[in-house]
Scaffold this active site. Structure first.
Site, PDB file in Angstrom:
ATOM      1  N   CYS A 139      -5.790   2.019   6.140  1.00 55.53           N
ATOM      2  CA  CYS A 139      -6.427   0.778   6.561  1.00 55.53           C
ATOM      3  C   CYS A 139      -5.768   0.348   7.877  1.00 55.53           C
ATOM      4  CB  CYS A 139      -6.258  -0.290   5.482  1.00 55.53           C
ATOM      5  SG  CYS A 139      -4.566  -0.918   5.323  1.00 55.53           S
ATOM      6  N   HIS A 199       0.852  -1.195   0.000  1.00 56.06           N
ATOM      7  CA  HIS A 199       0.000   0.000   0.000  1.00 56.06           C
ATOM      8  C   HIS A 199       0.884   1.241   0.000  1.00 56.06           C
ATOM      9  CE1 HIS A 199      -3.766  -2.089   1.903  1.00 56.06           C
ATOM     10  NE2 HIS A 199      -3.215  -2.817   0.937  1.00 56.06           N
ATOM     11  N   GLU A 204       1.090   3.891   1.916  1.00 56.12           N
ATOM     12  CA  GLU A 204       1.686   4.275   3.193  1.00 56.12           C
ATOM     13  C   GLU A 204       2.867   3.372   3.542  1.00 56.12           C
ATOM     14  OE1 GLU A 204      -2.836   5.042   3.672  1.00 56.12           O
ATOM     15  OE2 GLU A 204      -1.544   3.563   2.682  1.00 56.12           O
TER      16      GLU A 204
END
Length: 162
Positions: free
Chosen positions: A88, A58, A60
């Site tokens: 998330c 992801h 991040e």
């Protein structure tokens, strides 16, 4: 969650948004993240799940990996992250473990769900509270623009979700 943003926050978020768009141009999901240390950009990354066939890639997580390599340390305690979408649970946990001071995000988990992603409905605020994390969470930075990135991508042909 705070919605008070300081000078410069929009510019850093726009860098994350530009990176998200660059990722979508290469078949990736529409997420970007920018890590800043003392007002200086350290890393700007986009989601690379499909490129790497790594479900943990992801935006991040990619930005945290890049920042740690660049700074040659695992603690990012002097850093903040700007994410185009609410992290998330995995990404919020990574932000916590990296010691990031603040997470600024644009679109919400609900926006990602509406775009077709298989999201867990556990907000960053709830993760912070349940985990007793010291990470500050500030949502809604350029929310409309970031939600538009997700919704535009959600209507595109050939999109791939996970």
């Amino acid at each position: 969650m705070s919605t008070l943003f300081k000078k410069g926050d929009e510019g850093f978020m726009r860098l994350a948004m530009e990176k998200a768009l660059a990722g979508t141009a290469n078949g990736q999901a529409p997420f970007g993240a920018c890590i800043v240390r003392k007002g200086v950009v350290v890393a700007v990354e986009h989601n690379r799940v499909w490129q790497t066939t790594d479900i943990t890639a992801h935006a991040e997580v990619q930005a945290i990996r890049s920042a740690c390599r660049k700074l040659k340390m695992v603690s990012l305690k002097d850093c903040v992250i700007y994410s185009t979408c609410e992290p998330c649970p995995m990404c919020f946990s990574a932000c916590h473990w990296a010691g990031l001071k603040t997470v600024y995000y644009g679109a919400s988990i609900q926006d990602a769900k509406l775009a077709g992603f298989n999201e867990l409905f556990i907000s960053a605020k709830k993760m912070k509270s349940a985990g007793k994390s010291s990470v500050h969470v500030c949502g809604g930075l350029l929310k409309k623009e970031n939600a538009a990135l997700l919704h535009q991508w959600g209507r595109s042909k050939g999109k791939k979700t996970y």
